[in-house]
Design a protein around this motif. Structure first.
Motif, PDB file in Angstrom:
ATOM      1  N   PHE A  56     140.611  72.027  75.317  1.00  0.00           N
ATOM      2  CA  PHE A  56     141.936  72.605  75.523  1.00  0.00           C
ATOM      3  C   PHE A  56     142.894  72.060  74.476  1.00  0.00           C
ATOM      4  O   PHE A  56     142.765  70.928  74.029  1.00  0.00           O
ATOM      5  CB  PHE A  56     142.493  72.211  76.901  1.00  0.00           C
ATOM      6  CG  PHE A  56     141.757  72.771  78.066  1.00  0.00           C
ATOM      7  CD1 PHE A  56     142.134  73.982  78.624  1.00  0.00           C
ATOM      8  CD2 PHE A  56     140.683  72.092  78.629  1.00  0.00           C
ATOM      9  CE1 PHE A  56     141.469  74.503  79.711  1.00  0.00           C
ATOM     10  CE2 PHE A  56     140.011  72.590  79.711  1.00  0.00           C
ATOM     11  CZ  PHE A  56     140.398  73.800  80.258  1.00  0.00           C
ATOM     12  N   THR A  57     143.869  72.870  74.132  1.00  0.00           N
ATOM     13  CA  THR A  57     145.035  72.420  73.381  1.00  0.00           C
ATOM     14  C   THR A  57     146.192  72.443  74.376  1.00  0.00           C
ATOM     15  O   THR A  57     146.066  73.041  75.454  1.00  0.00           O
ATOM     16  CB  THR A  57     145.337  73.360  72.199  1.00  0.00           C
ATOM     17  OG1 THR A  57     145.697  74.646  72.721  1.00  0.00           O
ATOM     18  CG2 THR A  57     144.154  73.472  71.242  1.00  0.00           C
ATOM     19  N   PRO A  58     147.310  71.838  74.059  1.00  0.00           N
ATOM     20  CA  PRO A  58     148.434  71.907  75.000  1.00  0.00           C
ATOM     21  C   PRO A  58     148.791  73.348  75.378  1.00  0.00           C
ATOM     22  O   PRO A  58     149.120  73.635  76.529  1.00  0.00           O
ATOM     23  CB  PRO A  58     149.572  71.221  74.246  1.00  0.00           C
ATOM     24  CG  PRO A  58     148.870  70.221  73.384  1.00  0.00           C
ATOM     25  CD  PRO A  58     147.612  70.920  72.940  1.00  0.00           C
ATOM     26  N   ARG A  59     148.680  74.272  74.428  1.00  0.00           N
ATOM     27  CA  ARG A  59     149.019  75.666  74.711  1.00  0.00           C
ATOM     28  C   ARG A  59     147.988  76.342  75.620  1.00  0.00           C
ATOM     29  O   ARG A  59     148.337  77.099  76.520  1.00  0.00           O
ATOM     30  CB  ARG A  59     149.173  76.452  73.406  1.00  0.00           C
ATOM     31  CG  ARG A  59     149.730  77.854  73.638  1.00  0.00           C
ATOM     32  CD  ARG A  59     150.163  78.527  72.365  1.00  0.00           C
ATOM     33  NE  ARG A  59     151.253  77.864  71.650  1.00  0.00           N
ATOM     34  CZ  ARG A  59     152.536  77.872  72.020  1.00  0.00           C
ATOM     35  NH1 ARG A  59     152.898  78.496  73.102  1.00  0.00           N
ATOM     36  NH2 ARG A  59     153.452  77.267  71.291  1.00  0.00           N
ATOM     37  N   LYS A 120     156.866  68.560  74.479  1.00  0.00           N
ATOM     38  CA  LYS A 120     157.677  69.772  74.291  1.00  0.00           C
ATOM     39  C   LYS A 120     157.045  70.712  73.271  1.00  0.00           C
ATOM     40  O   LYS A 120     156.997  71.910  73.469  1.00  0.00           O
ATOM     41  CB  LYS A 120     159.089  69.399  73.816  1.00  0.00           C
ATOM     42  CG  LYS A 120     159.853  68.545  74.785  1.00  0.00           C
ATOM     43  CD  LYS A 120     160.362  69.371  75.934  1.00  0.00           C
ATOM     44  CE  LYS A 120     161.241  68.538  76.833  1.00  0.00           C
ATOM     45  NZ  LYS A 120     160.730  68.343  78.145  1.00  0.00           N
ATOM     46  N   ASP A 121     156.568  70.169  72.162  1.00  0.00           N
ATOM     47  CA  ASP A 121     155.997  70.970  71.078  1.00  0.00           C
ATOM     48  C   ASP A 121     154.510  71.192  71.358  1.00  0.00           C
ATOM     49  O   ASP A 121     153.679  70.324  71.101  1.00  0.00           O
ATOM     50  CB  ASP A 121     156.193  70.264  69.735  1.00  0.00           C
ATOM     51  CG  ASP A 121     155.690  71.085  68.560  1.00  0.00           C
ATOM     52  OD1 ASP A 121     155.269  72.255  68.773  1.00  0.00           O
ATOM     53  OD2 ASP A 121     155.704  70.564  67.429  1.00  0.00           O
ATOM     54  N   LEU A 122     154.178  72.363  71.903  1.00  0.00           N
ATOM     55  CA  LEU A 122     152.798  72.658  72.281  1.00  0.00           C
ATOM     56  C   LEU A 122     151.871  72.826  71.080  1.00  0.00           C
ATOM     57  O   LEU A 122     150.657  72.764  71.224  1.00  0.00           O
ATOM     58  CB  LEU A 122     152.750  73.917  73.148  1.00  0.00           C
ATOM     59  CG  LEU A 122     153.523  73.840  74.467  1.00  0.00           C
ATOM     60  CD1 LEU A 122     153.412  75.162  75.215  1.00  0.00           C
ATOM     61  CD2 LEU A 122     153.045  72.688  75.314  1.00  0.00           C
ATOM     62  N   ASP A 123     152.439  73.052  69.905  1.00  0.00           N
ATOM     63  CA  ASP A 123     151.616  73.220  68.709  1.00  0.00           C
ATOM     64  C   ASP A 123     151.642  71.977  67.815  1.00  0.00           C
ATOM     65  O   ASP A 123     151.031  71.955  66.755  1.00  0.00           O
ATOM     66  CB  ASP A 123     152.094  74.445  67.912  1.00  0.00           C
ATOM     67  CG  ASP A 123     151.892  75.732  68.707  1.00  0.00           C
ATOM     68  OD1 ASP A 123     150.844  75.853  69.357  1.00  0.00           O
ATOM     69  OD2 ASP A 123     152.795  76.580  68.678  1.00  0.00           O
ATOM     70  N   GLY A 124     152.339  70.939  68.249  1.00  0.00           N
ATOM     71  CA  GLY A 124     152.446  69.711  67.457  1.00  0.00           C
ATOM     72  C   GLY A 124     151.334  68.725  67.796  1.00  0.00           C
ATOM     73  O   GLY A 124     150.399  69.029  68.538  1.00  0.00           O
ATOM     74  N   PRO A 125     151.456  67.522  67.262  1.00  0.00           N
ATOM     75  CA  PRO A 125     150.441  66.499  67.529  1.00  0.00           C
ATOM     76  C   PRO A 125     150.493  66.044  68.989  1.00  0.00           C
ATOM     77  O   PRO A 125     151.521  66.162  69.660  1.00  0.00           O
ATOM     78  CB  PRO A 125     150.816  65.363  66.581  1.00  0.00           C
ATOM     79  CG  PRO A 125     152.258  65.562  66.289  1.00  0.00           C
ATOM     80  CD  PRO A 125     152.519  67.045  66.396  1.00  0.00           C
ATOM     81  N   LEU A 126     149.379  65.512  69.480  1.00  0.00           N
ATOM     82  CA  LEU A 126     149.342  64.971  70.836  1.00  0.00           C
ATOM     83  C   LEU A 126     150.080  63.640  70.877  1.00  0.00           C
ATOM     84  O   LEU A 126     150.201  62.947  69.872  1.00  0.00           O
ATOM     85  CB  LEU A 126     147.886  64.753  71.277  1.00  0.00           C
ATOM     86  CG  LEU A 126     147.009  65.992  71.406  1.00  0.00           C
ATOM     87  CD1 LEU A 126     145.611  65.598  71.870  1.00  0.00           C
ATOM     88  CD2 LEU A 126     147.617  67.012  72.360  1.00  0.00           C
ATOM     89  N   LEU A 157     141.480  67.326  75.934  1.00  0.00           N
ATOM     90  CA  LEU A 157     142.677  67.833  75.269  1.00  0.00           C
ATOM     91  C   LEU A 157     142.647  67.411  73.812  1.00  0.00           C
ATOM     92  O   LEU A 157     142.474  66.231  73.506  1.00  0.00           O
ATOM     93  CB  LEU A 157     143.931  67.286  75.962  1.00  0.00           C
ATOM     94  CG  LEU A 157     145.264  67.847  75.486  1.00  0.00           C
ATOM     95  CD1 LEU A 157     145.375  69.336  75.834  1.00  0.00           C
ATOM     96  CD2 LEU A 157     146.413  67.072  76.132  1.00  0.00           C
ATOM     97  N   VAL A 158     142.785  68.393  72.926  1.00  0.00           N
ATOM     98  CA  VAL A 158     142.808  68.126  71.480  1.00  0.00           C
ATOM     99  C   VAL A 158     144.035  68.819  70.892  1.00  0.00           C
ATOM    100  O   VAL A 158     144.563  69.771  71.468  1.00  0.00           O
ATOM    101  CB  VAL A 158     141.516  68.634  70.785  1.00  0.00           C
ATOM    102  CG1 VAL A 158     140.291  67.916  71.346  1.00  0.00           C
ATOM    103  CG2 VAL A 158     141.374  70.136  70.903  1.00  0.00           C
ATOM    104  N   PRO A 159     144.513  68.349  69.750  1.00  0.00           N
ATOM    105  CA  PRO A 159     145.683  68.997  69.146  1.00  0.00           C
ATOM    106  C   PRO A 159     145.325  70.341  68.523  1.00  0.00           C
ATOM    107  O   PRO A 159     144.181  70.583  68.134  1.00  0.00           O
ATOM    108  CB  PRO A 159     146.121  67.990  68.072  1.00  0.00           C
ATOM    109  CG  PRO A 159     144.906  67.198  67.750  1.00  0.00           C
ATOM    110  CD  PRO A 159     144.071  67.169  68.998  1.00  0.00           C
ATOM    111  N   VAL A 160     146.315  71.192  68.440  1.00  0.00           N
ATOM    112  CA  VAL A 160     146.157  72.476  67.752  1.00  0.00           C
ATOM    113  C   VAL A 160     145.813  72.181  66.298  1.00  0.00           C
ATOM    114  O   VAL A 160     146.378  71.273  65.691  1.00  0.00           O
ATOM    115  CB  VAL A 160     147.457  73.303  67.846  1.00  0.00           C
ATOM    116  CG1 VAL A 160     147.376  74.546  66.967  1.00  0.00           C
ATOM    117  CG2 VAL A 160     147.746  73.686  69.281  1.00  0.00           C
ATOM    118  N   GLY A 161     144.873  72.948  65.761  1.00  0.00           N
ATOM    119  CA  GLY A 161     144.494  72.773  64.367  1.00  0.00           C
ATOM    120  C   GLY A 161     143.324  71.826  64.158  1.00  0.00           C
ATOM    121  O   GLY A 161     142.793  71.746  63.057  1.00  0.00           O
TER     122      GLY A 161
END
Length: 170
Positions: A56-59, A120-126, A157-161
């Protein structure tokens, strides 16, 4: 006279055998035998949908917030737990509802339900949690152990990208 004496003696022998305590013991014995020999219904286990471990990513974690029929997932220290069994706590209207579908690590470590504890930033770093002290990290470890004992890990959970986020799902 001997006939009468034998009759009285025979009556005395029966009254010794049929006493209230003997009747109670006999009924108890019959009950125990019945409990041991009675047929037992087969054990039935609750059915669950199979859970697939996924990334999963935060999004992509966000929709698993328990609204409607969706399961309730949350992340603790990079592990995603299915906390649907605790829907009263983690689902809509529950005291921990703001953690549903999100990384709850910082909030649990700090003992805070405040929205500022959530990413807050779902596409940013964890959140690396590097600024937390020993006490907060110990609290987080305690929460993580509690979740591991009580709930199923359904992913990470992993970061986007990240390469894992970009890998195709099976």
């Amino acid at each position: 006279m001997t006939d009468r004496h034998e009759e009285v003696h025979e009556h005395d022998d029966m009254s010794v055998v049929v006493t209230p305590i003997n009747l109670i013991l006999f009924v108890l014995f019959i009950f125990i035998v019945y409990m041991k020999l009675r047929p037992t219904p087969p054990t039935t286990y609750p059915t669950r949908k199979p859970t697939v471990f996924r990334t999963f990513t935060p999004r992509t974690l966000l929709p698993f917030n328990g609204i409607g029929d969706t399961p309730v997932y949350l992340s603790v220290n990079g592990r995603v737990f299915d906390v649907s069994a605790g829907r009263n706590f983690y689902g809509p209207g529950g005291p921990y509802a703001n953690f549903a579908g999100k990384d709850a690590s910082r909030g649990l470590a700090c003992g805070s339900f405040d929205e500022s504890m959530l990413t807050k930033d779902l596409d940013g770093p964890l959140d690396t949690l590097q600024d937390l002290g020993t006490e907060e990290m110990d609290a987080l470890k305690g929460w993580e152990e509690k979740f591991q004992e009580k709930y199923i890990v359904v992913g990470k959970l992993v970061p986007v990208g990240s390469a894992e986020a970009e890998a195709p799902r099976r």
